[in-house]
Design an enzyme around this catalytic site. Structure first.
Site, PDB file in Angstrom:
ATOM      1  N   ASP A 206      39.267  47.176  49.454  1.00 26.41           N
ATOM      2  CA  ASP A 206      40.183  46.055  49.236  1.00 26.41           C
ATOM      3  C   ASP A 206      40.451  45.304  50.539  1.00 26.41           C
ATOM      4  O   ASP A 206      39.591  45.243  51.404  1.00 26.41           O
ATOM      5  CB  ASP A 206      41.487  46.598  48.610  1.00 26.41           C
ATOM      6  CG  ASP A 206      42.116  45.598  47.672  1.00 26.41           C
ATOM      7  OD1 ASP A 206      42.638  44.587  48.157  1.00 26.41           O
ATOM      8  OD2 ASP A 206      42.064  45.817  46.451  1.00 26.41           O
ATOM      9  N   HIS A 244      47.427  43.411  48.947  1.00 25.15           N
ATOM     10  CA  HIS A 244      46.808  43.851  47.699  1.00 25.15           C
ATOM     11  C   HIS A 244      46.333  45.309  47.759  1.00 25.15           C
ATOM     12  O   HIS A 244      46.660  46.125  46.894  1.00 25.15           O
ATOM     13  CB  HIS A 244      45.640  42.887  47.440  1.00 25.15           C
ATOM     14  CG  HIS A 244      45.018  42.975  46.103  1.00 25.15           C
ATOM     15  ND1 HIS A 244      43.758  43.498  45.900  1.00 25.15           N
ATOM     16  CD2 HIS A 244      45.446  42.574  44.889  1.00 25.15           C
ATOM     17  CE1 HIS A 244      43.457  43.409  44.624  1.00 25.15           C
ATOM     18  NE2 HIS A 244      44.464  42.851  43.981  1.00 25.15           N
ATOM     19  N   SER A 416      43.859  44.007  38.548  1.00 25.31           N
ATOM     20  CA  SER A 416      43.919  44.675  39.855  1.00 25.31           C
ATOM     21  C   SER A 416      44.811  45.897  39.831  1.00 25.31           C
ATOM     22  O   SER A 416      44.563  46.854  40.551  1.00 25.31           O
ATOM     23  CB  SER A 416      44.521  43.729  40.891  1.00 25.31           C
ATOM     24  OG  SER A 416      43.531  42.982  41.508  1.00 25.31           O
TER      25      SER A 416
END
Ligand SMILES: *[C@@H]1O[C@H](CO)[C@@H](O)[C@H](O)[C@H]1NC(C)=O
Ligand SMILES: *[C@@H]1O[C@H](CO)[C@@H](O)[C@H](O)[C@H]1NC(C)=O
Ligand SMILES: *[C@@H]1O[C@H](CO)[C@@H](O)[C@H](O)[C@H]1NC(C)=O
Ligand SMILES: *[C@@H]1O[C@H](CO)[C@@H](O)[C@H](O)[C@H]1NC(C)=O
Length: 810
Positions: A206, A244, A416
């Site tokens: 990520d 994220h 996600s």
């Protein structure tokens, strides 16, 4: 005398072993070389297997510099050249003007004319299979896309704060325990068994992982981590929007402390592989997907090609090779587990079969379902979708760790957020069954998934008797179920595949509902050729010319009649080039008998002014090899589960379902019966143990009561419990009651971990059991009704729900 000798001898042996171990470890995880995209061009060159040509030969041949091997890929190497050496460096790296590529072409052509002169001697140029210039690209995070009309949202943290509740953490983690709608991943029972991801290593590929977060620092696995954006060992977030990866990592392995709740596998180790904070090339991505692949067991990927409803991109070349390498050799040959988010292009008709990562047979594709069991507007559908799990929607989000020492977010979402939950659940599974292969994990996920919202038309029943929906896959992930199934699961035999001959069609696609139908007959002999015993994945590689790709519809119909919607309409896909060698995938036909006629229907019903030609297609069957090839009876008939103790999702029978499906599966009901009784035995056994622990806790750990008890007492009275049971829990308006109930389950969570120092007074534990007892009865009732859907909140019909559109802009 003998003893004097033995000690140093043993010591030497030990040192030798340690040395071997270390040298192996270092050779397996070579540190990637830092790249300099400012000043250099990079090329990935594939050499023939066991090549007589060394990288040094290639250096001379093409006048390039060797940068090293591509990760663990033996015949793939990276070379570079300085941009200043290239005459037209202002041409932004146009391949047509590239010095190295031109030289390679020139040498190849020379060689061709050479060999036509029949002068056959080995030339180094023959050893080069491909030269790929590397271009910088950006992969896209699958955080929820921006919403046109945001509505006001009730932030649970603000609500809790207004009620004087400041304890941050898992009372907001409804995906772990949801006392209101009962829609959660059902994980507490697994934790109670001491299964918390111990000894399992997951990697989050990520935009970075905050290894300094109090929630992640204890579980951070530095050895499996790397930063491919800034080239360093620590994949720390450095950009303002690098949140994220940390959020996803928290969902998997946030530690048991009082920061931001817990991960699904709170004792698993978590590595960070940073690739999303900027542009990378194919070679970086290839190395990332294999990084420390003997240590990292699961790669959680909440990203992919753009989810804009018009991209059609698949991993190829060096990236595809690294995925196959991971499948074949990762995790000591059991195969790396690649988990991919299905994608957030739902609102623009995107479909995960147009994404080569999600429709790869090597990845587990995870879709999203929201707290109320509605389909979030963003989640993509497709026939490659295996399972779904919880994420944002209907004004609700995932609560997890954020960047910062003790920061939390209550606004995580998108597909996600679903993929890491699946990664967490697989971490629990791998703790007890590290021997499972990548296909075993897919199989277990499939048979353990729980179908829900059964009134929806999307559900179809396949030959194996399982329900499948292009929206949800085989259903939602249930941690308890998959772990129980894993305990007795018998590993699948190795994988084989049968590629059927190409079917050439070459017909113009008419503008009507019928389209073009093409078919191929698969015979028993085709299966025997490769010893294929049980069908798993199906892939169809297709060539279609079309002036508007988004208009093409492709359906595959199995001999049994199950339909896979391989290619669906995409409103915004204006691409004029059609589909070139595009491979679709379906998991719907798993365990079907492949013998018979497979039909491919290609249609165009959208814009009459755009037309196309269906050129050809190839059907490929992937599946399990016959166990003992010498066996006299290699029965190809499907058996729905490899072991009779497997606790498959109960398959509800519809009224309109004909008797064929029951006659096909005479064992279904017996499986269901057995599983139900074993579940009961298990529950009773578990409660017995819990009771004993409660006793121990009461007598031995009374002194620990003071600290924890203060918090617990106010929320944990019989009164609260009665109120909750009296059905006063509203479906939204009154928030204080649900929050109270959430607190109650937060106690449950503490106890679930069985840490005796955190145990409460025994009276509280008894209440807990009473509550759980009710809960189990509740579950049983639902099973009997053949429905999982009826919580306290009504689910909505249809794909897109309007009130689920208040997502976080990442
Ligand atoms: C959830 O887990 C419990 C054990 O903790 C189990 O008894 C129950 O059957 C599970 N629920 C479902 C729907 O499988
Ligand atoms: C953590 O949260 C605080 C308060 O919201 C914020 O000011 C701070 O910038 C955050 N830290 C990081 C590293 O994001
Ligand atoms: C497949 O077999 C069926 C029945 O035997 C036959 O009608 C059909 O024409 C065959 N299809 C092809 C493509 O050979
Ligand atoms: C499709 O793939 C096959 C095999 O990979 C290759 O031989 C063929 O040239 C490709 N066709 C196109 C149109 O790219």
């Amino acid at each position: 005398m003998a003893f004097i000798w033995i000690k140093p001898l043993l010591l030497c042996l030990l040192l030798l072993l340690v040395f071997i171990d270390l040298s192996q470890a270092t050779s397996l995880s070579t540190i990637p070389k830092k790249r300099n995209y400012e000043e250099k061009y990079y090329y990935v060159i594939e050499l023939v297997d066991e090549s007589f040509v060394s990288p040094q030969d290639v250096e001379k041949l093409l006048d390039v510099q060797h940068e090293g091997q591509v990760g663990a890929l033996d015949n793939w190497h990276v070379f570079s050249t300085h941009k200043s050496l290239t005459a037209r460096s202002d041409s932004a790296g146009e391949d047509s003007q590239d010095r190295v590529l031109a030289r390679y072409e020139q040498l190849k052509n020379l060689r061709r004319s050479d060999s036509s002169n029949k002068k056959r001697s080995a030339s180094p140029i023959d050893a080069i299979l491909s030269v790929e210039k590397q271009h910088l690209r950006k992969r896209h995070k699958r955080a929820p896309p921006p919403i046109p009309t945001p509505i006001t949202d009730i932030d649970p943290v603000t609500v809790a704060a207004s009620l004087g509740i400041t304890d941050p953490g898992f009372q907001y983690q409804w995906h772990l325990i949801n006392p209101i709608e009962h829609n959660d991943i059902n994980v507490t029972g697994v934790w109670e068994e001491g299964i918390t991801g111990k000894g399992v290593y997951a990697a989050i590929v990520d935009d970075g992982l905050d290894a300094n977060s109090d929630d992640l620092k204890d579980n951070f696995f530095a050895e499996g981590s790397y930063d491919f954006n800034d080239h360093g060992k620590l994949p720390l977030p450095r950009l303002s929007d690098d949140t994220h990866g940390t959020r996803c990592a928290g969902e998997i392995a946030a530690a048991k402390n009082d920061v931001c709740g817990v991960g699904v596998a709170p004792d698993a180790k978590i590595a960070g592989i940073r690739i999303l904070s900027g542009q990378i090339t194919d070679v970086d991505e290839a190395e990332a997907l294999n990084y420390a692949f003997q240590k990292n067991q699961i790669y959680s990927c909440s990203w992919g090609p753009p989810d804009d409803g018009q991209s059609t991109e698949a991993p190829k070349g060096v990236i595809l090779q690294s995925m196959i390498k991971g499948i074949k050799e990762g995790r000591g040959g059991k195969g790396s587990i690649f988990v991919f988010a299905s994608g957030n292009g739902g609102a623009v008709d995107d479909n995960c079969n147009y994404d080569g990562y999600t429709n790869s047979i090597y990845t587990v594709t995870v879709g999203a379902v929201d707290r109320t069991h509605s389909h979030p507007y963003y989640a993509e559908k497709c026939s490659a979708l295996l399972i779904s799990t919880y994420s944002s929607g209907s004004g609700s989000y995932i609560y997890t760790t954020d960047v910062g020492k003790q920061n939390c977010t209550s606004m995580h979402g998108g597909t996600s957020a679903a993929a890491p939950i699946a990664t967490g659940v697989f971490s629990l599974v791998l703790q007890i069954r590290p021997d499972l292969t990548w296909r075993d994990v897919q199989y277990l996920a499939m048979i353990s998934a729980v179908p829900f919202n059964l009134h929806e038309k999307e559900w179809i029943r396949n030959y194996a008797g399982r329900l499948y929906s292009h929206k949800w896959g085989y259903g939602k992930l249930d941690a308890y179920r998959i772990v129980q199934n894993a305990k007795t699961f018998k590993n699948l035999e190795s994988q084989v595949h049968k590629e059927m001959p190409i079917i050439v069609v070459n017909k113009i696609i008419p503008f009507n509902d019928h389209g073009i139908i093409s078919s191929i007959n698969v015979t028993q002999k085709d299966l025997d050729d490769v010893n294929l015993a049980r069908l798993e994945h199906i892939t169809v590689t297709i060539n279609i010319d079309h002036t508007r790709r988004g208009d093409i519809e492709v359906d595959l119909i199995s001999p049994y009649g199950t339909v896979s919607h391989l290619g669906a309409v995409r409103r915004y896909d204006e691409f004029k080039g059609g589909l070139n060698n595009w491979t679709f995938m379906s998991v719907i036909h798993w365990d079907e008998s492949p013998v018979g006629e497979w039909v491919l229907q290609v249609r165009d019903r959208q814009n009459p002014e755009h037309t196309g030609t269906f050129k050809d297609w190839i059907l490929k069957l992937w599946g399990e090899k016959i166990a003992n090839v010498l066996s006299t009876n290699p029965s190809p008939s499907p058996s729905p589960s490899p072991s009779p103790t497997i606790n498959e999702s109960p398959i509800p029978t519809d009224d309109d379902e004909t008797s064929t499906s029951t006659s096909l599966l005479p064992t279904q009901s017996s499986i269901a019966l057995e599983s139900k009784s074993s579940t009961w035995i298990f529950a009773v056994f578990g409660m017995g143990i819990a009771f004993i622990f409660a006793g121990i806790a009461y007598f031995a750990k009374r002194r620990c009561w003071d600290k924890r008890g203060r918090k617990g007492r106010s929320f944990f009275s019989r009164d609260t419990y009665d109120v909750l049971q009296s059905g006063e829990v509203a479906t939204g308006g009154d928030v204080s009651l649900p929050l109270n109930k959430q607190f109650m389950t937060s106690r449950e969570l503490f106890d679930a971990f069985g840490d005796s120092s955190e145990d409460d007074e025994s009276t509280q534990v008894v209440f807990e059991n009473a509550y759980m007892d009710e809960d189990i009865n509740d579950d049983e009732k639902k099973v009997d009704n053949g429905s999982y859907t009826e919580g306290m909140i009504e689910h909505r019909d249809g794909g897109i729900t309007n009130d689920s559109n208040n997502e976080d802009h990442q």
